[in-house]
Motif scaffolding. Structure first.
Motif, PDB file in Angstrom:
ATOM      1  N   ARG A 228       0.809  -1.237  -0.021  1.00 41.57           N
ATOM      2  CA  ARG A 228      -0.072   0.162  -0.098  1.00 41.57           C
ATOM      3  C   ARG A 228       0.781   1.256  -0.041  1.00 41.57           C
ATOM      4  NH1 ARG A 228      -3.515  -0.127  -2.606  1.00 41.57           N
ATOM      5  NH2 ARG A 228      -2.266  -2.163  -3.383  1.00 41.57           N
ATOM      6  N   PHE A 229       1.926   1.113   0.576  1.00 37.15           N
ATOM      7  CA  PHE A 229       2.918   2.289   0.678  1.00 37.15           C
ATOM      8  C   PHE A 229       3.496   2.764  -0.571  1.00 37.15           C
ATOM      9  CE2 PHE A 229       7.528   3.072   0.438  1.00 37.15           C
ATOM     10  CZ  PHE A 229       7.646   4.281   0.794  1.00 37.15           C
ATOM     11  N   VAL A 230       3.994   1.467  -1.457  1.00 39.48           N
ATOM     12  CA  VAL A 230       4.330   1.734  -2.878  1.00 39.48           C
ATOM     13  C   VAL A 230       3.274   2.429  -3.678  1.00 39.48           C
ATOM     14  CG1 VAL A 230       5.317   0.698  -4.851  1.00 39.48           C
ATOM     15  CG2 VAL A 230       6.144   0.150  -2.623  1.00 39.48           C
ATOM     16  N   ALA A 231       2.018   1.936  -3.531  1.00 40.08           N
ATOM     17  CA  ALA A 231       0.833   2.046  -4.311  1.00 40.08           C
ATOM     18  C   ALA A 231       0.485   3.663  -4.016  1.00 40.08           C
ATOM     19  CB  ALA A 231      -0.666   1.213  -3.868  1.00 40.08           C
ATOM     20  N   VAL A 232       0.503   4.136  -2.838  1.00 38.60           N
ATOM     21  CA  VAL A 232       0.199   5.619  -2.555  1.00 38.60           C
ATOM     22  C   VAL A 232       1.286   6.534  -2.841  1.00 38.60           C
ATOM     23  CG1 VAL A 232      -0.619   7.040  -0.623  1.00 38.60           C
ATOM     24  CG2 VAL A 232      -1.583   4.864  -1.109  1.00 38.60           C
ATOM     25  N   CYS A 233       2.551   6.176  -2.527  1.00 36.87           N
ATOM     26  CA  CYS A 233       3.591   7.121  -2.446  1.00 36.87           C
ATOM     27  C   CYS A 233       4.602   7.033  -3.835  1.00 36.87           C
ATOM     28  CB  CYS A 233       4.702   6.735  -1.227  1.00 36.87           C
ATOM     29  SG  CYS A 233       3.816   7.063   0.285  1.00 36.87           S
ATOM     30  N   LYS A 234       4.453   5.805  -4.216  1.00 34.58           N
ATOM     31  CA  LYS A 234       5.279   5.720  -5.626  1.00 34.58           C
ATOM     32  C   LYS A 234       4.284   4.953  -6.685  1.00 34.58           C
ATOM     33  CE  LYS A 234       9.614   5.134  -2.964  1.00 34.58           C
ATOM     34  NZ  LYS A 234      10.211   6.280  -3.274  1.00 34.58           N
ATOM     35  N   PRO A 235       3.070   5.636  -6.884  1.00 34.28           N
ATOM     36  CA  PRO A 235       2.267   5.151  -7.880  1.00 34.28           C
ATOM     37  C   PRO A 235       2.785   4.663  -9.313  1.00 34.28           C
ATOM     38  CG  PRO A 235       1.876   7.288  -7.518  1.00 34.28           C
ATOM     39  CD  PRO A 235       2.841   7.052  -6.591  1.00 34.28           C
ATOM     40  N   LEU A 236       3.671   5.664  -9.948  1.00 32.84           N
ATOM     41  CA  LEU A 236       4.297   5.586 -11.256  1.00 32.84           C
ATOM     42  C   LEU A 236       5.128   4.417 -11.384  1.00 32.84           C
ATOM     43  CD1 LEU A 236       4.668   9.368 -11.933  1.00 32.84           C
ATOM     44  CD2 LEU A 236       2.638   7.819 -12.568  1.00 32.84           C
ATOM     45  N   HIS A 237       5.720   3.917 -10.179  1.00 33.31           N
ATOM     46  CA  HIS A 237       6.614   2.761 -10.256  1.00 33.31           C
ATOM     47  C   HIS A 237       6.313   1.622  -9.553  1.00 33.31           C
ATOM     48  CE1 HIS A 237       8.948   6.723 -10.312  1.00 33.31           C
ATOM     49  NE2 HIS A 237       9.821   6.218 -11.153  1.00 33.31           N
ATOM     50  N   TYR A 238       4.813   1.567  -9.262  1.00 33.52           N
ATOM     51  CA  TYR A 238       4.333   0.587  -8.465  1.00 33.52           C
ATOM     52  C   TYR A 238       4.461  -0.854  -9.128  1.00 33.52           C
ATOM     53  CZ  TYR A 238       0.722  -2.429  -6.243  1.00 33.52           C
ATOM     54  OH  TYR A 238       0.131  -3.403  -5.611  1.00 33.52           O
ATOM     55  N   MET A 239       4.056  -1.014 -10.603  1.00 29.44           N
ATOM     56  CA  MET A 239       4.304  -2.308 -11.039  1.00 29.44           C
ATOM     57  C   MET A 239       5.738  -2.703 -11.357  1.00 29.44           C
ATOM     58  SD  MET A 239       1.242  -3.337 -11.151  1.00 29.44           S
ATOM     59  CE  MET A 239       1.913  -5.031 -11.643  1.00 29.44           C
ATOM     60  N   THR A 240       6.468  -1.645 -11.299  1.00 31.68           N
ATOM     61  CA  THR A 240       8.135  -1.895 -11.559  1.00 31.68           C
ATOM     62  C   THR A 240       8.693  -2.283 -10.197  1.00 31.68           C
ATOM     63  OG1 THR A 240       8.234  -0.329 -13.287  1.00 31.68           O
ATOM     64  CG2 THR A 240      10.247  -0.833 -12.128  1.00 31.68           C
ATOM     65  N   ILE A 241       8.090  -1.868  -8.962  1.00 30.80           N
ATOM     66  CA  ILE A 241       8.866  -2.180  -7.789  1.00 30.80           C
ATOM     67  C   ILE A 241       7.936  -3.826  -7.367  1.00 30.80           C
ATOM     68  CG2 ILE A 241       8.797  -1.577  -5.315  1.00 30.80           C
ATOM     69  CD1 ILE A 241       8.808   1.236  -6.205  1.00 30.80           C
ATOM     70  N   MET A 242       6.686  -3.635  -7.542  1.00 37.06           N
ATOM     71  CA  MET A 242       5.975  -4.976  -6.987  1.00 37.06           C
ATOM     72  C   MET A 242       5.790  -5.890  -8.203  1.00 37.06           C
ATOM     73  SD  MET A 242       5.838  -3.887  -3.882  1.00 37.06           S
ATOM     74  CE  MET A 242       4.647  -5.500  -3.223  1.00 37.06           C
ATOM     75  N   HIS A 243       6.888  -6.165  -8.737  1.00 38.06           N
ATOM     76  CA  HIS A 243       6.740  -7.213  -9.898  1.00 38.06           C
ATOM     77  C   HIS A 243       6.503  -8.876  -9.264  1.00 38.06           C
ATOM     78  CE1 HIS A 243      10.954  -8.652  -8.755  1.00 38.06           C
ATOM     79  NE2 HIS A 243      11.211  -7.291  -8.472  1.00 38.06           N
ATOM     80  N   PRO A 244       5.919  -9.620 -10.029  1.00 40.43           N
ATOM     81  CA  PRO A 244       5.519 -10.757  -9.531  1.00 40.43           C
ATOM     82  C   PRO A 244       6.463 -11.690  -8.671  1.00 40.43           C
ATOM     83  CG  PRO A 244       4.742 -10.469 -11.771  1.00 40.43           C
ATOM     84  CD  PRO A 244       5.852  -9.462 -11.470  1.00 40.43           C
ATOM     85  N   GLN A 245       7.996 -11.594  -9.414  1.00 35.14           N
ATOM     86  CA  GLN A 245       8.953 -12.313  -8.536  1.00 35.14           C
ATOM     87  C   GLN A 245       9.063 -11.816  -7.175  1.00 35.14           C
ATOM     88  OE1 GLN A 245      12.917 -12.256 -10.645  1.00 35.14           O
ATOM     89  NE2 GLN A 245      13.611 -13.693  -9.015  1.00 35.14           N
ATOM     90  N   LEU A 246       8.881 -10.481  -6.883  1.00 34.78           N
ATOM     91  CA  LEU A 246       9.292  -9.838  -5.717  1.00 34.78           C
ATOM     92  C   LEU A 246       7.940 -10.407  -4.472  1.00 34.78           C
ATOM     93  CD1 LEU A 246      10.721  -8.025  -3.459  1.00 34.78           C
ATOM     94  CD2 LEU A 246       9.444  -6.201  -4.403  1.00 34.78           C
ATOM     95  N   CYS A 247       6.991 -10.268  -5.330  1.00 34.52           N
ATOM     96  CA  CYS A 247       5.719 -10.595  -4.697  1.00 34.52           C
ATOM     97  C   CYS A 247       5.803 -12.174  -3.858  1.00 34.52           C
ATOM     98  CB  CYS A 247       4.144 -10.652  -5.366  1.00 34.52           C
ATOM     99  SG  CYS A 247       3.863  -8.726  -5.834  1.00 34.52           S
ATOM    100  N   LEU A 248       6.074 -12.962  -4.782  1.00 37.64           N
ATOM    101  CA  LEU A 248       6.522 -14.168  -4.695  1.00 37.64           C
ATOM    102  C   LEU A 248       7.395 -14.637  -3.593  1.00 37.64           C
ATOM    103  CD1 LEU A 248       6.175 -16.248  -8.083  1.00 37.64           C
ATOM    104  CD2 LEU A 248       4.622 -16.504  -6.124  1.00 37.64           C
ATOM    105  N   GLN A 249       8.462 -13.953  -3.415  1.00 38.58           N
ATOM    106  CA  GLN A 249       9.580 -14.012  -2.672  1.00 38.58           C
ATOM    107  C   GLN A 249       8.934 -13.348  -1.249  1.00 38.58           C
ATOM    108  OE1 GLN A 249      12.796 -11.525  -4.692  1.00 38.58           O
ATOM    109  NE2 GLN A 249      13.516 -13.339  -5.427  1.00 38.58           N
ATOM    110  N   LEU A 250       8.237 -12.244  -1.133  1.00 38.20           N
ATOM    111  CA  LEU A 250       7.823 -11.679   0.020  1.00 38.20           C
ATOM    112  C   LEU A 250       6.924 -12.794   0.660  1.00 38.20           C
ATOM    113  CD1 LEU A 250       7.281  -8.046  -0.732  1.00 38.20           C
ATOM    114  CD2 LEU A 250       9.088  -8.975   0.718  1.00 38.20           C
ATOM    115  N   ALA A 251       5.926 -13.378  -0.103  1.00 35.54           N
ATOM    116  CA  ALA A 251       5.018 -14.277   0.550  1.00 35.54           C
ATOM    117  C   ALA A 251       5.721 -15.475   0.955  1.00 35.54           C
ATOM    118  CB  ALA A 251       4.014 -14.532  -0.633  1.00 35.54           C
ATOM    119  N   ALA A 252       6.648 -15.961   0.194  1.00 33.68           N
ATOM    120  CA  ALA A 252       7.358 -17.094   0.698  1.00 33.68           C
ATOM    121  C   ALA A 252       8.142 -16.796   1.907  1.00 33.68           C
ATOM    122  CB  ALA A 252       8.304 -17.746  -0.465  1.00 33.68           C
TER     123      ALA A 252
END
Length: 317
Positions: free
Chosen positions: A122-146
């Motif tokens: 949510r921090f990335v979505a609100v504070c860095k909206p233009l870079h959201y999909m670049t930062i929260m890419h699928p690989q990072l999401c999987l790593q964070l969840a794991a």
């Protein structure tokens, strides 16, 4: 049967609210209703997130993980609780007790870390909206969840055997309706300070550090929201985060009370109702908190029903 350390490996008696049979009947029907709602709501979130391509985003990926955790919470404890509330026998097997304890410790740890990951999202979505999909890419999401899942499971692998190995001198009567760590510690007949000290120490990286990260993330979010000039923009940003903050408040308020103090300090009746709250009430409320004001999920439901004429509002992101 007694182990060499004096700990029983037979069935446990879950005393719960046996001294108040009328309350047991009320709790049976209330818990059954909440359990049905929890299973239905969280299963729906997972199903929609998998089936609707428009929900294949980091936010709904983490939300699906949260719903899966809530399903594990309720399923590991509520069916056994319903059996004990309704019937005359208030027992659980030794293996069943171990499974409940492992599930509670692992799922609780996973959820603490996952909520901090969702706050970062949510921090990335609100504070860095233009870079959201670049930062929260699928690989990072999987790593964070794991990382969240492995950390919670590792915590449980360490604490569950230590808790169950505490000498109980034949005591099998647990003044609770689930095999939870504080309740098991209370029936021990040996010094439990080392186990409780280790539990408190592990709670720092599992509970307090994620909570600090959540507060820091939302501090930055609050500053970013206050800088938004338009009222509509501020409202959209607030709606983006308010549901997550509600879930965080519900979960952490109860989990800290239960696990950040010695097992013999907390009021036992308060502990029972708090356990009910975070293993049944919170998992039931989470899907409603996340979806009542979320246009994306409502749109996914309409599309699933073949009524795609509803306009999609991204305000839920």
């Amino acid at each position: 049967m007694e182990g060499t350390n004096g700990s029983s490996t037979g069935d446990f008696i879950l005393f719960g609210f046996s001294d108040r049979p009328k309350l047991e009947r009320v709790l049976f029907f209330v818990n059954m209703i909440f359990y049905f709602l929890a299973i239905t709501g969280n299963s729906t979130i997972i199903f929609l997130s998998l089936m609707d391509p428009r929900l294949h985003t980091p936010m709904y990926f983490f939300l699906s993980n949260l719903s899966l955790l809530d399903l594990c919470y309720t399923t590991s404890s509520i069916p056994q609780m319903l059996v004990n509330l309704w019937g005359p026998r208030k027992t659980i097997t030794y293996v069943g007790c171990v499974i409940q304890l492992f599930a509670f410790l692992s799922v609780g740890g996973i959820e603490c870390i996952l909520l901090s990951v969702m706050a970062y999202d949510r921090f990335v979505a609100v504070c860095k909206p233009l870079h959201y999909m670049t930062i929260m890419h699928p690989q990072l999401c999987l790593q964070l969840a794991a990382f969240a899942w492995l950390s919670g499971i590792a915590n449980s692998i360490l604490m569950s055997p230590l808790t169950m190995s505490l000498g109980r001198c034949g005591r099998r009567r647990i003044n609770h309706f689930v095999c939870e760590m504080p309740a098991i510690i209370r029936i021990s007949c040996v010094d439990t300070s080392r186990v409780e000290g280790l539990a408190f120490f592990l709670a720092i990286p599992i509970v307090l550090v994620p909570l600090t990260m959540i507060l820091v993330s939302y501090g930055y979010i609050a500053v970013a929201v206050l800088r938004i000039r338009s009222a509509a923009g501020r409202r959209k940003a607030f709606n983006t985060c308010s549901s997550h903050m509600a879930v965080v408040s519900l979960f952490y308020s109860s989990i800290i009370y239960m696990y950040m103090q010695p097992g013999n300090v907390a009021s036992q009746d308060q502990g029972k109702f708090l356990t009910l709250f975070y293993c049944l009430v919170t998992p039931t409320l989470n899907p409603f908190i996340y979806t009542l004001r979320n246009k994306d999920v409502k749109g996914a439901v309409w599309r699933l029903l073949g009524k795609d004429h509803k306009p999609l509002d991204s305000g839920g992101h």
